[in-house]
Scaffold this motif. Structure first.
Motif, mmCIF file in Angstrom:
data_model
loop_
_atom_site.group_PDB
_atom_site.id
_atom_site.type_symbol
_atom_site.label_atom_id
_atom_site.label_comp_id
_atom_site.label_asym_id
_atom_site.label_seq_id
_atom_site.Cartn_x
_atom_site.Cartn_y
_atom_site.Cartn_z
ATOM 1 N N MET A 1 0.848 -1.190 0.000
ATOM 2 C CA MET A 1 0.000 0.000 0.000
ATOM 3 C C MET A 1 0.872 1.225 0.000
ATOM 4 S SD MET A 1 -3.250 0.774 2.454
ATOM 5 C CE MET A 1 -2.310 0.482 3.942
ATOM 6 N N CYS A 2 0.458 2.239 -0.717
ATOM 7 C CA CYS A 2 1.253 3.459 -0.823
ATOM 8 C C CYS A 2 1.330 4.180 0.511
ATOM 9 C CB CYS A 2 0.648 4.392 -1.873
ATOM 10 S SG CYS A 2 0.656 3.694 -3.534
ATOM 11 N N ALA A 3 2.407 4.945 0.711
ATOM 12 C CA ALA A 3 2.585 5.707 1.946
ATOM 13 C C ALA A 3 1.492 6.738 2.081
ATOM 14 C CB ALA A 3 3.954 6.395 1.944
ATOM 15 N N ASP A 4 1.073 6.983 3.346
ATOM 16 C CA ASP A 4 0.025 7.954 3.606
ATOM 17 C C ASP A 4 0.612 9.349 3.604
ATOM 18 O OD1 ASP A 4 -1.551 5.797 3.847
ATOM 19 O OD2 ASP A 4 -1.766 5.860 6.015
ATOM 20 N N THR A 5 0.719 9.940 2.450
ATOM 21 C CA THR A 5 1.229 11.300 2.321
ATOM 22 C C THR A 5 0.170 12.153 1.664
ATOM 23 O OG1 THR A 5 2.221 10.769 0.203
ATOM 24 C CG2 THR A 5 3.623 10.543 2.135
ATOM 25 N N ASP A 7 0.084 14.270 -0.657
ATOM 26 C CA ASP A 7 0.090 14.452 -2.106
ATOM 27 C C ASP A 7 0.070 13.146 -2.879
ATOM 28 O OD1 ASP A 7 2.543 13.608 -1.301
ATOM 29 O OD2 ASP A 7 3.693 14.976 -2.622
ATOM 30 N N GLN A 8 -0.222 12.034 -2.206
ATOM 31 C CA GLN A 8 -0.185 10.736 -2.895
ATOM 32 C C GLN A 8 -1.428 9.936 -2.524
ATOM 33 O OE1 GLN A 8 3.303 8.421 -2.135
ATOM 34 N NE2 GLN A 8 3.215 7.445 -4.136
ATOM 35 N N THR A 9 -2.193 9.526 -3.517
ATOM 36 C CA THR A 9 -3.410 8.744 -3.268
ATOM 37 C C THR A 9 -3.025 7.301 -2.942
ATOM 38 O OG1 THR A 9 -4.627 10.095 -4.844
ATOM 39 C CG2 THR A 9 -5.580 7.966 -4.244
ATOM 40 N N PRO A 10 -3.516 6.777 -1.832
ATOM 41 C CA PRO A 10 -3.168 5.392 -1.466
ATOM 42 C C PRO A 10 -3.682 4.396 -2.503
ATOM 43 C CG PRO A 10 -4.165 6.569 0.365
ATOM 44 C CD PRO A 10 -4.384 7.416 -0.840
ATOM 45 N N ASP A 11 -2.991 3.259 -2.686
ATOM 46 C CA ASP A 11 -3.423 2.159 -3.564
ATOM 47 C C ASP A 11 -3.894 1.014 -2.675
ATOM 48 O OD1 ASP A 11 -3.878 0.190 -5.355
ATOM 49 O OD2 ASP A 11 -1.878 0.183 -6.244
ATOM 50 N N CYS A 944 -14.414 6.935 -2.884
ATOM 51 C CA CYS A 944 -13.590 6.074 -2.044
ATOM 52 C C CYS A 944 -12.612 5.330 -2.934
ATOM 53 C CB CYS A 944 -14.470 5.093 -1.275
ATOM 54 S SG CYS A 944 -13.542 3.866 -0.317
ATOM 55 N N GLN A 945 -11.337 5.391 -2.585
ATOM 56 C CA GLN A 945 -10.306 4.792 -3.431
ATOM 57 C C GLN A 945 -10.213 3.281 -3.262
ATOM 58 O OE1 GLN A 945 -8.613 6.537 -5.833
ATOM 59 N NE2 GLN A 945 -10.215 7.988 -5.222
ATOM 60 N N ALA A 961 -8.814 8.739 2.093
ATOM 61 C CA ALA A 961 -9.619 8.535 0.879
ATOM 62 C C ALA A 961 -10.477 7.287 0.936
ATOM 63 C CB ALA A 961 -8.721 8.502 -0.349
ATOM 64 N N THR A 962 -10.976 6.946 2.129
ATOM 65 C CA THR A 962 -11.849 5.786 2.269
ATOM 66 C C THR A 962 -13.164 6.199 2.890
ATOM 67 O OG1 THR A 962 -11.028 5.201 4.476
ATOM 68 C CG2 THR A 962 -9.912 4.205 2.574
ATOM 69 N N CYS A 963 -14.163 5.350 2.690
ATOM 70 C CA CYS A 963 -15.452 5.526 3.350
ATOM 71 C C CYS A 963 -15.425 4.784 4.681
ATOM 72 C CB CYS A 963 -16.573 5.009 2.457
ATOM 73 S SG CYS A 963 -16.484 3.228 2.127
ATOM 74 N N ALA A 964 -16.474 4.906 5.421
ATOM 75 C CA ALA A 964 -16.521 4.272 6.744
ATOM 76 C C ALA A 964 -16.422 2.758 6.642
ATOM 77 C CB ALA A 964 -17.805 4.669 7.465
ATOM 78 N N ARG A 965 -17.134 2.186 5.665
ATOM 79 C CA ARG A 965 -17.104 0.717 5.525
ATOM 80 C C ARG A 965 -15.704 0.230 5.231
ATOM 81 N NH1 ARG A 965 -18.775 -2.901 1.045
ATOM 82 N NH2 ARG A 965 -18.234 -1.126 -0.256
#
Length: 971
Positions: A1-5, A7-11, A944-945, A961-965
């Motif tokens: 998973m991408c770093a939580d920064t 300017d960068q959207t997590p994968d 939500c990503q 960039a996520t929803c609650a679920r």
């Protein structure tokens, strides 16, 4: 998973529960199917099924034996595949379902092939020792049995291939002889001389089942018979019409119709080229007079009608044969020809009078028997359709030559009629005419001594619950003991049995089971002691056949051996005709169902299944044979399929190049595609097959395979700990279980009724409409994005229940593919879907109220998805998750139902608003779902990503960039 920064959207891709399966999208059936066949051989699957079925109710499909003389055609593939589906489905429904394949090995087609080989070598078959000849026939059949067995197995047909039944096995030959000798002992066997269909090419009598009808061009002649009896009609002429001029030398009477209107027509004028003479008076049917005289080149101005002729006037007339007094005949035809009444005479065609040659026509013969005139039969034509030496003027001339082409007999007879002034017209006509289905050559009706089974004589003492005669027993069986699929088969067989003549049992050939009987030298067939009826002789024959086969009948000293010391060999004649091969196959119930350990407890099959032509073939002969020996039909069900045609509905023909060989289909697509073609068709009618049809079948297959592949992916690492009880499942899953309960009943009823089209269509529709386009589409989100939630566990539990039912329900049809699917999930050396039964389906899964509710839910969903499809087509949105429509529902019950479900999840939208308000004018509506209107709105929020839903809370949780679920799932 991408770093939580920032300017960068997590994968989040790796956090999803994506499908896990190695099951290939491309089936590769032609290459892979042989591997499963080898696997089934290794584990002995047929024997394991027998062991598993021990103690279960026995279900037996008795195999109608194909003929061992060539590669399989598409009709074979259709036939054997239907049989296989019947057997497999009944095994999986809790029976011990047995299938013993068999072959018809005796008879003319094989004998003909050996004769062709002899002719090619310049050998005379009749100069070869009969036992040596029979051994060559046996070897020929053995070779083709091995070839056909492999071809049948390649189609995925399960059965006792290691120990099939063969009509040429020694035990089979013994039983066939024993069954014949039962006819001998009960008095239904007799020798008679009557016209039978005779093949001059093959030099043998043929049964109706060995005949097919083709267009044939025949001579047609109008022949006047002069009245010679005293009275007012003396020297008038009764005109007959016939399409068989060669039978005129055997004429013995002229028949009239007692209900036909007749008149006297006098010739008053004639053209130059006309065989009629002015003053001739002809008696003709009024309805046919103009046509007949027109054929004689007379127009209406050249004749006049003088008077009526009543049937009672005709009854007393005596006629002269048209060859009476002809030079060179030495009085051969100088006999009186009586006029007789006959209900078979019509005024539809001809002249209203029927030339009657009792040795060459069934109606003619019956008319003579009825009058006690059997002694007036002629024997003028030999086995090669040649006029015999005693026939003047025509001796040696053949009706048909050795290749089945027209000989010289017809034209010679016509020329003599012209010479004798015995013709008023001639012509040619193309009409449907009987041909041998083996040689494809025309046949003739010919009087010859043959052996018959009497179907209207009492059998033995006549005591039987189902009737005293073979006909009575057969008709009773059809009416009360047998179920027909389709029902039209019942009417067809009943009509045939009701009107059929006695069964011609004998054939003048070498390769078959001989008629094991002896006749008293010098006795007449009508004498009580003409046939030897001795149980001890019969027993000796049976024992010898069991040990040595039927060849021992032909060995030197056979007569003395079988008669023993009780009978003088010089006083008895050994019969060397062989049995009609339909008697062989008709007897199979005795040596397969009755005698084999894997037969049936009562000697009666649950099913006989063949093509519609077998109503006059195997269904027919088996019924007659069994009714003669055990008093009833040997089957409980008769299932009939149609013929195979090309894509345009034409009959397949090598000359037309429109045949479809099973081998070619298997090489291109695989056997499962051929099997699926069978399952998709209504086999009760004729089937069409060709390249485009097979492409459509392959497309259906791919759609079904994708459904199964999706299930395999969703079930990756599923275990019992994941299972959820039905009562704890969400409504959507419970609705799927309800559908499964409905479908389980449909599938079982369909298989029990042999309705594979209904079974497959029900399953296919369920897979494509209820699952792929609805349930799977909805539950992808929960399967991929939920954590270990009850909803996801319930969905996977339902997937597991679906898997076990769909794979077993489809296993009788797609034998290779379902094995592929099963082994992908349950690999193992001894694992096989074909060792499974259809799972029991709990009655508690049925929930009519829930089904009614979800019918409304799905109707409303249809309107929403259709409305969103328009927005997607117009590129307003790229996917349905970008929408949050407003749904206006007028029906309070539907609205209430929608409010109790996650309707946005069902519609695969990010949000949805339900409203009881009237829909505005711009709302989308569907005529077939009244009262529902959809107003499109875009979803509000961020995407939500992880699950791609657009929701207001996205970005407000610990995982960017996520929803609650999805945030909860990641935790």
């Amino acid at each position: 998973m991408c770093a939580d920064t920032p300017d960068q959207t997590p994968d989040y891709k790796d956090t999803l529960n994506l499908p896990q399966t190695d099951f290939p999208m491309r089936a590769g059936l032609p290459q892979r199917e042989p591997g499963w066949l080898a696997q089934w051989d290794r584990i002995g699957i047929y024997d394991r099924l027998r062991a598993k079925g021990e103690g279960r109710p026995v279900f037996t499909l008795h195999d109608g034996p194909p003929y061992a003389n060539g590669h399989l055609h598409i009709g074979h593939a259709l036939n054997k595949t239907i049989k296989d589906m019947i057997v497999r489905s009944h095994q999986m429904m809790g029976h011990e379902a047995r299938y013993v394949p068999g072959w018809d090995c005796h008879g003319l087609p094989i004998e003909w092939k050996i004769e062709e080989q002899y002719r090619a070598k310049g050998l005379d078959k009749d100069a070869v020792n009969v036992v040596d000849f029979r051994q060559e026939c046996r070897r020929f059949a053995e070779g083709w049995i091995d070839i056909q067995r492999d071809e049948f197995k390649r189609l995925g047909i399960t059965g006792n291939w290691a120990d099939p039944y063969l009509t040429m096995d020694f035990h089979a030959e013994r039983v066939i002889a024993e069954e014949f000798m039962k006819f001998l002992m009960t008095g239904t066997l007799y020798q008679g001389s009557k016209p039978v269909m005779w093949s001059p090419v093959e030099k043998t009598a043929l049964a109706e089942a060995e005949i097919e009808y083709h267009d044939h061009k025949s001579h047609t002649i109008w022949v006047p018979f002069r009245v010679v009896s005293d009275g007012p009609f003396k020297d008038y002429k009764v005109v007959i019409w016939t399409t068989t001029p060669w039978t005129i030398p055997s004429n013995k009477a002229v028949a009239y119709g007692p209900k036909i209107s007749y008149g006297i027509y006098q010739v008053t004028g004639r053209p130059e080229e006309c065989w009629c003479r002015i003053g001739d008076r002809y008696i003709l049917a009024d309805a046919l007079a103009a046509d007949t005289l027109g054929k004689a080149r007379l127009d209406p101005s050249m004749y006049q009608r003088l008077a009526d002729v009543a049937p009672e006037d005709l009854a007393g007339l005596t006629l002269a044969h048209p060859f009476r007094g002809i030079e060179g005949a030495n009085g051969f035809w100088d006999y009186d020809v009586p006029m007789i009444d006959g209900d078979h005479v019509t005024d539809d065609a001809g002249t209203g009078f029927v030339h009657t040659a009792p040795s060459h026509g069934a109606d003619d013969y019956e008319a003579f028997v009825k009058r006690g005139w059997a002694d007036r039969m002629t024997h003028n034509v030999g086995e090669e359709s040649e006029f015999l030496p005693h026939v003047p003027l025509f001796a040696g001339l053949r009706v048909l030559d050795q290749k089945g082409k027209e000989g010289k007999a017809n034209t010679a007879v016509i020329e003599k009629l012209v010479e004798a002034k015995g013709l008023i017209a001639r012509g040619r006509i193309t009409h449907s005419y009987p041909h041998s289905w083996r040689s494809k050559a025309p046949v003739i009706f010919r009087n010859t001594p043959q052996w018959f089974a009497a179907i209207d004589r009492p059998v033995g003492d006549g005591q039987d619950a189902h009737g005293t005669t073979i006909r009575d027993r057969a008709l009773t069986s059809i009416d009360s003991l047998v179920k027909f699929t389709p029902q039209s088969g019942r009417n067809r067989l009943y009509a045939m049995i009701e009107s059929r003549p006695d069964w011609v049992l004998s054939r003048q050939r070498a390769w078959g089971v001989p008629l094991t009987c002896f006749t008293k030298k010098g006795a007449l067939p009508t004498d009580p002691d003409f046939l030897l009826r001795d149980p001890a002789v019969n027993a000796r024959i049976a024992e010898a056949f069991e040990a040595e086969g039927a060849d021992c009948w032909y060995l030197p000293g056979a007569k003395e051996r079988f008669l023993g010391s009780d009978h003088d060999p010089e006083a008895w004649v050994q019969v060397f005709d062989v049995l009609d091969v339909w008697f062989d196959s008709g007897s199979t119930h005795a040596f397969v169902l009755r005698d084999r350990a894997d037969g049936t407890p009562d000697g009666i099959a649950d099913v006989y299944m063949e093509g519609t032509d077998q109503h006059r073939g195997w269904f027919h002969s088996s019924l007659l044979q069994a009714c003669g020996t055990m008093g009833r039909a040997p089957y409980r069900n008769v299932v009939t399929h149609g013929f195979t045609l090309d894509e345009k509905g034409n009959k397949m023909s090598k000359s037309l190049g429109n045949t479809v060989a099973p081998e070619d289909v298997v090489k291109q697509y695989g056997a499962d595609i051929l099997r699926l073609w069978v399952a998709q068709a209504d086999y009760s009618t004729d089937q069409r097959i060709g390249p485009e049809i097979l492409k459509g079948t392959a497309d259906s297959y791919r759609r079904l395979r994708n459904t199964l592949r999706f299930m395999l992916g969703a079930l990756g690492h599923f275990s019992e700990s994941d299972r959820v009880e039905a009562a704890e499942m969400p409504e959507l899953e419970r609705w799927v279980l309800h559908r499964l309960a409905d479908l389980d009943q449909q599938v079982r009823e369909g298989y029990r009724a042999f309705d594979f089209q209904q079974v497959f269509q029900a399953i296919f529709t369920f897979c494509t409409v209820d699952l792929s386009a609805f349930y799977f589409d909805i539950r992808k989100d929960a399967l991929y994005c939920d954590g270990d939630t009850p909803r996801r566990r319930a969905a996977r539990t339902v997937m597991d229940l679906l898997f076990h039912r769909l794979t077993t329900w489809l296993a009788p049809v797609l034998v290779f593919t379902m094995e592929d699917v099963w082994l992908d999930r349950f690999p193992g050396e001894d694992s096989s879907v074909h060792l499974q039964d259809f799972p029991d389906t709990p009655a508690a899964w049925r929930d009519a109220a829930l089904a009614e509710k979800w019918l409304k839910v799905r109707q409303a969903r249809r309107v929403v998805t259709a409305a969103l499809e328009i927005q997607r087509t117009d590129k307003v949105i790229g996917a349905s998750l970008e929408a949050a429509p407003v749904v206006h529902v007028e029906d309070p019950a539907m609205l209430a139902a929608l409010k109790t479900v996650s309707f946005d999840d069902l519609c695969i939208t990010s949000g949805i608003e339900l409203s009881a308000d009237p829909a505005p004018a711009e709302a989308f509506r569907m005529a077939e779902v009244p009262g529902v209107g959809v107003v499109f709105e875009k979803a509000e929020g961020e995407k939500c990503q992880r699950c791609w839903k657009i929701l207001p809370d996205v970005g407000q949780h610990s995982h960017p960039a996520t929803c609650a679920r999805c945030d909860a799932a990641l935790d």
